[in-house]
Write an enzyme that holds these catalytic residues in place. Structure first.
Site, PDB file in Angstrom:
ATOM      1  CG  HIS B  24      39.210 -23.930  26.282  1.00 34.74           C
ATOM      2  ND1 HIS B  24      39.332 -25.185  27.443  1.00 34.74           N
ATOM      3  CD2 HIS B  24      38.043 -23.134  26.844  1.00 34.74           C
ATOM      4  CE1 HIS B  24      38.123 -24.940  27.496  1.00 34.74           C
ATOM      5  NE2 HIS B  24      37.053 -24.119  27.254  1.00 34.74           N
ATOM      6  CG  HIS B  63      40.280 -21.815  30.557  1.00 34.52           C
ATOM      7  ND1 HIS B  63      39.993 -20.639  31.175  1.00 34.52           N
ATOM      8  CD2 HIS B  63      40.604 -20.807  29.265  1.00 34.52           C
ATOM      9  CE1 HIS B  63      40.101 -19.312  30.715  1.00 34.52           C
ATOM     10  NE2 HIS B  63      40.742 -19.420  29.399  1.00 34.52           N
ATOM     11  N   PRO B 111      37.109 -23.016  37.620  1.00 31.34           N
ATOM     12  CG  PRO B 111      35.796 -24.151  39.242  1.00 31.34           C
ATOM     13  CD  PRO B 111      36.636 -23.996  38.423  1.00 31.34           C
ATOM     14  N   GLY B 152      38.157 -13.292  32.563  1.00 36.08           N
ATOM     15  CA  GLY B 152      37.419 -13.148  33.828  1.00 36.08           C
ATOM     16  C   GLY B 152      37.794 -13.929  35.082  1.00 36.08           C
ATOM     17  CG  HIS B 255      37.628 -19.375  25.180  1.00 34.37           C
ATOM     18  ND1 HIS B 255      38.234 -18.424  26.018  1.00 34.37           N
ATOM     19  CD2 HIS B 255      36.241 -19.907  25.693  1.00 34.37           C
ATOM     20  CE1 HIS B 255      38.252 -18.978  27.232  1.00 34.37           C
ATOM     21  NE2 HIS B 255      37.019 -20.300  27.155  1.00 34.37           N
ATOM     22  CB  SER B 369      29.308 -14.287  65.746  1.00 35.01           C
ATOM     23  OG  SER B 369      28.459 -12.533  66.526  1.00 35.01           O
ATOM     24  CD  GLU B 392      30.731 -14.039  53.283  1.00 33.46           C
ATOM     25  OE1 GLU B 392      30.895 -13.924  52.361  1.00 33.46           O
ATOM     26  OE2 GLU B 392      30.312 -13.263  54.617  1.00 33.46           O
ATOM     27  CG  PHE B 418      26.373 -15.449  55.241  1.00 30.69           C
ATOM     28  CD1 PHE B 418      25.971 -15.339  54.567  1.00 30.69           C
ATOM     29  CD2 PHE B 418      26.852 -14.723  56.848  1.00 30.69           C
ATOM     30  CE1 PHE B 418      24.712 -14.035  55.241  1.00 30.69           C
ATOM     31  CE2 PHE B 418      26.348 -13.659  56.963  1.00 30.69           C
ATOM     32  CZ  PHE B 418      24.610 -13.416  56.086  1.00 30.69           C
ATOM     33  CG  HIS B 454      21.435 -13.748  58.688  1.00 31.46           C
ATOM     34  ND1 HIS B 454      20.816 -12.998  58.212  1.00 31.46           N
ATOM     35  CD2 HIS B 454      21.913 -12.603  59.387  1.00 31.46           C
ATOM     36  CE1 HIS B 454      21.105 -11.654  57.781  1.00 31.46           C
ATOM     37  NE2 HIS B 454      22.355 -11.688  58.645  1.00 31.46           N
TER      38      HIS B 454
END
Lengths: 637, 637
Positions: B24, B63, B111, B152, B255, B369, B392, B418, B454
């Site tokens: 790139h 990248h 990512p 991005g 790119h 919890s 999260e 999750f 859940h």
């Protein structure tokens, strides 16, 4: 009367949670005032939950399910008071979070943020439906999308992604009502949340109102304002969690646990209700709510006339959207052609789109790489190519709504590795059993130089482990075609896991068994070994088998484009293709542990990939004919 | 000279991509001007990439790796020009996206969005380190965090989540430089992106500057402004993608593909470089860049004096942060106690936190919890309880940076279901091999009334399929303790998958083999069946075995708290506990297909769960002693 209606909802919800001894009374009670006013605005037909031009109402905070069920029962949907009394019990129509087997529930919600993106999806679907179907002076699609959400929904990244799309597309049919009660599970929202929500949404191209969520006039005024807009509309409703619950009003202790009999009795008394009665709906209140039935019936009748007044082309289009004719697809033939399956897939989906006007979708900014452009079909909302931006998660949730809208067959595309980003929405697609096609290219170390951050290893296992989800990894262009034929007929989401690199065509005239998940591609009478593989590893296995057969080691080859379908086959079919008398070796450039269900040995990936040329990587990790031949020779020694 | 420096970087990057024929060039060339000015501001020591008080520089757009490697080589890090010439080749130190085995790379990126959240994480880690270590007139931690990101990154939801946290915490040590070039892969950003980024960030509590990213004075002024602030600082740098690349400047074609020899030659010529030379670094340019070595050496020497001037307590604390003494943890004893493993885990992590000052973490708004509150240890940034909000994904990426900071052992907590939301960041933890503990409670249909949205089904398979990641699912309180002892010593992330409901204590005095992943809990001399299970299903198997043994059907029971570790054991150990002469049945309330690696039969979940009381659900899905006994009896018939 509005107060009494709202209190009726409050105590229904409190009673449901109390009887179940489980659930979330806080949000329903806080939202009850908004709800009763919203119900006046809602254009729907409780006797026909599938009426196409109904307003869509999405409860993003699915934990407020008692509110959903109260709304459905009171409006006259097919949900009895008895079901409300069985709240959260096994086999009831009133599960802990709303699911679509309960009539009137538009979309399953619960995992936070999903519903906001679903609402954006419904708004997009409605825009495109209107674009297709509306004719001069005859707007057959002109409904609204309402969504109730809370702090948690707006903190989740998916809602930010979706709202950015809504703003970019100026979705003026979307009304998002934010239940701002300043309470989260760990306490006051300020411990983790101090942004100016109004300004955030304005920055994204929304109009924003801020109201007292317990003031009926303000709620009514805001919803009136929502009718005619140029942009999506956010109503920030300042509320008190568990409003009307006495000492628990405003407390985070009311979020996820029953209020307690004492509190409920006192609250009922304070509101002028009989504290001794439970699940009470006074006749006058019920009458008021149930007016929705007649109103809805009339609205749909008028709408049916509008449909009758559509042009012949309009009627035909509507009919073909409602009843997609899969048999009309002119599938291409890739016989003898070496092709990357991302490329063959691109050709196939273009043919599907030509035949099915409801086939629509896009990529999270990778269309040129995913090969998902629908050529000559324009950009959304005027056309069918949706530019989702670099927002995989919102894309998948939005397309869940396209799938639930009633007219569309949506697809979501990205690199296979980024299926991780959209997994929570793919799961809800599976839970709902909707046709939503995931096009996931660049499927293995074949990605090459981009390296391990971009090379899927565990993603096949992830998708295969998910119930009611079908993952196809075709071995060549024609198998890709067969996979689509199967997938289009499933009542479930499916994924197409596709290669970046060219794949040799299989010398098979027959792919009739793709619907069984796997089939015998190559067999010998004296086989000692069966190689089973998917995608790019099938031709590797064919080459390996050719070499070994020439050496006198009999090898069968099974192509397995869909592990999930193979799991559904009876033992005699499995034994027919995976001969138990042979040593069965599954070959996949992936972790592939699930193959042990059928195989004696899994020849897969045990680590992340590397950055390098694809061919170098396949060889390095053992996926060359030489190395696989050597492995098998050692095995049969 | 800045121009020549920047052009040197440009052509190094262009040459790298061209030689690799992959990569790139667009972003590196667009960012070169920003980079050369930023390098003047950067406080780092190329000869010691681990210097604690160095500025952290995160390249979120991984990248742009050629830019990373150019920066490292030119600054004098241990990365030769030869390595740059091996860009993207197997075995090189210059993979397609930056990985931490290359010295000077702070965190693996690629990512999109991850790096922005990583930068927020470094800024949080630095805040807490400063809070712990700084003394009056002796700021041993006062470095900055710089992050380069693109469109991005900012479209991804994770970056929104992370930036909300940064704003809420007023992280004034954080400088985010947004490479705004208006180009994405599908074309101009406007097709999917029209928000006012400046206003969005201001709404989240940031200061924002907007500059011409090719004007050295403006870049310098903005970075100067960034030094003293009250809030995190966003610099929007308007740039041209592939700046200096002639006709490809400003084009999305620059790119992700090499520019081509012709374009590069022409560009070099236009910039006054010799078009015939490749990988050229003129002496004067190199000298200027390499000044970083002496500057860094001096900075660290001065800093070492600061450390010497710390109080004795300060030195002791720093030492115990740098060298966590696991042996000092006073692990609790749960012998004979029925306890939910989320509860036992809560007790354990509180003991760990008492012994290890660098043990820090929090939950995505589920601490009550998840039972993850570190009692009496205060709230971040003054204490160790981080309130991540309902975010999260950002939580996990932030904690990846805590793990990489050099002083901390972080944990991330949420419901197991999750874990889907944070998976992309967990994967990068695994790729980097960092100690990052995921505390994932509510681990099965035992969740009960909250229902299928859940209830984890496929999540165990997902985590187990991921390389270099260890998933522990303890069967009782004491096994939970043993799991932590193992996990704390792994050079990899691990997950604790914990029950909501109470679990019977195992009658086992000895858990010595948790480090082997599984061990024989109960055996008979005439076993026909081996039941292998994890978590809540272990006591089910014990009860089942008791019944069957009484009926004369010999049953062994294996507790398998860590499938991943079992996979690493030699065959003789596996055969010792999973006797091949027995019929091996794996029992898990999960899809659990990977168990076929060891088992003949998997007794798992084949569908999503249901909403109902946990006990009802376990029975409904076959996880009761009665139903399992019947299944085994039928099996041995």
């Amino acid at each position: 009367m509005l107060k009494k209606q709202a209190d009726t909802i409050r105590f229904l919800c409190a009673d449901m949670v109390q009887k179940a001894n489980s659930g979330h009374p806080g949000a329903p009670m806080g939202l009850a005032d908004v709800m009763v006013v919203l119900m006046k605005f809602l254009n729907h037909n409780p006797k026909n939950p599938n009426w196409l031009n109904r307003d869509r109402l999405v409860f993003s905070g699915g934990h407020a399910s008692s509110l959903v069920y109260s709304f459905l029962h009171l409006s006259g949907y097919d949900l009895s008071l008895d079901e409300l009394k069985k709240f959260r019990q096994l086999g009831s129509l009133t599960p802990g979070h709303p699911e679509i087997h309960t009539k009137g529930v538009e979309v399953a919600t619960g995992p936070l943020g999903q519903g906001v993106a679903n609402a954006v999806g419904f708004a997009m679907a409605a825009k495109y439906a209107a674009n297709l179907l509306n004719e001069p002076n005859n707007e057959v699609i002109n409904h609204k999308i309402y969504c109730l959400c809370g702090d948690g929904d707006l903190q989740e990244g998916i809602s930010y992604e979706a709202c950015a799309i809504a703003g970019n597309l100026s979705l003026n049919n979307l009304v998002l009502i934010y239940d701002s009660n300043n309470i989260t599970i760990e306490g006051d929202t300020s411990i983790a949340w101090s942004e100016d929500v109004k300004v955030r949404f304005e920055a994204q191209g929304w109009d924003v109102a801020r109201i007292d969520g317990h003031d009926y006039d303000q709620i009514e005024f805001a919803l009136e304002q929502a009718k005619e807009r140029e942009k999506p509309y956010l109503i920030i409703a300042n509320t008190r969690i568990a409003k009307g619950a006495g000492e628990l009003e405003g407390s985070h202790h009311s979020h996820g646990a029953p209020l307690g009999e004492e509190i409920i009795r006192a609250a009922k008394e304070a509101a002028g209700f009989d504290p001794g009665l439970k699940f009470t709906i006074d006749e006058d209140v019920l009458l008021r709510f149930r007016a929705a039935i007649e109103k809805g019936d009339l609205a749909e009748a008028l709408w049916n006339k509008q449909v009758e007044n559509l042009s012949n082309e309009g009627k035909k289009l509507l009919n073909s959207l409602l009843n997609p004719e899969i048999s009309k697809i002119n599938f291409p033939d890739f016989a003898g052609k070496k092709v990357a399956t991302r490329d063959s897939n691109g050709v196939i989906i273009n043919e599907i789109a030509k035949a099915l006007p409801g086939f629509i979708g896009g990529s999270a900014d990778l269309a040129p790489s995913n090969k998902t452009e629908l050529k000559g079909m324009g950009d959304f909302p005027n056309g069918r190519n949706i530019h989702f931006g670099i927002r995989e998660h919102a894309m998948a949730a939005i397309n869940n709504s396209f799938a639930r809208y009633g007219l569309f067959l949506p697809f979501s595309a990205t690199f296979f590795i980024f299926s991780d980003y959209l997994k929570p929405s793919a799961r809800i697609a599976a839970l709902m059993g909707v046709k939503h096609f995931f096009i996931l290219t660049h499927d293995s170390i074949g990605v090459g130089e981009d390296g391990p951050t971009h090379q899927p290893i565990e993603q096949l296992s992830t998708l295969r482990a998910m119930p009611n989800f079908y993952t196809f990894r075709p071995a060549d262009g024609n198998e890709n075609v067969e996979c689509w034929k199967v997938a289009l007929n499933l009542n479930a989401p499916s994924a197409f896991v596709l290669s970046r690199q060219g794949l040799e065509p299989l010398n098979s005239g027959e792919f009739g068994s793709v619907e069984k998940g796997a089939y015998l591609l190559k067999s010998t009478s004296d086989a000692k070994i069966t190689l089973v593989a998917s995608g790019s590893e099938v031709s590797l296995c064919v080459k390996t088998a050719d070499t070994l057969n020439a050496l006198g080691i009999g090898v069968n080859v099974v192509s397995a484009p869909c592990f999930d379908l193979l799991c559904e086959q009876p033992k005699d079919y499995v034994d027919k293709i995976l001969d138990p008398a042979t040593n069965i070796v599954a070959v996949e450039a992936a972790s592939a542990l699930e193959w042990y269900k059928f195989a004696d040995i899994v020849y897969g990936m045990k680590s992340f990939g590397e950055s390098g040329k694809a061919d170098d990587l396949f060889d390095y990790f053992g996926f060359s004919p030489e190395k696989l031949v050597k492995f098998i020779k050692d095995l049969v020694k």
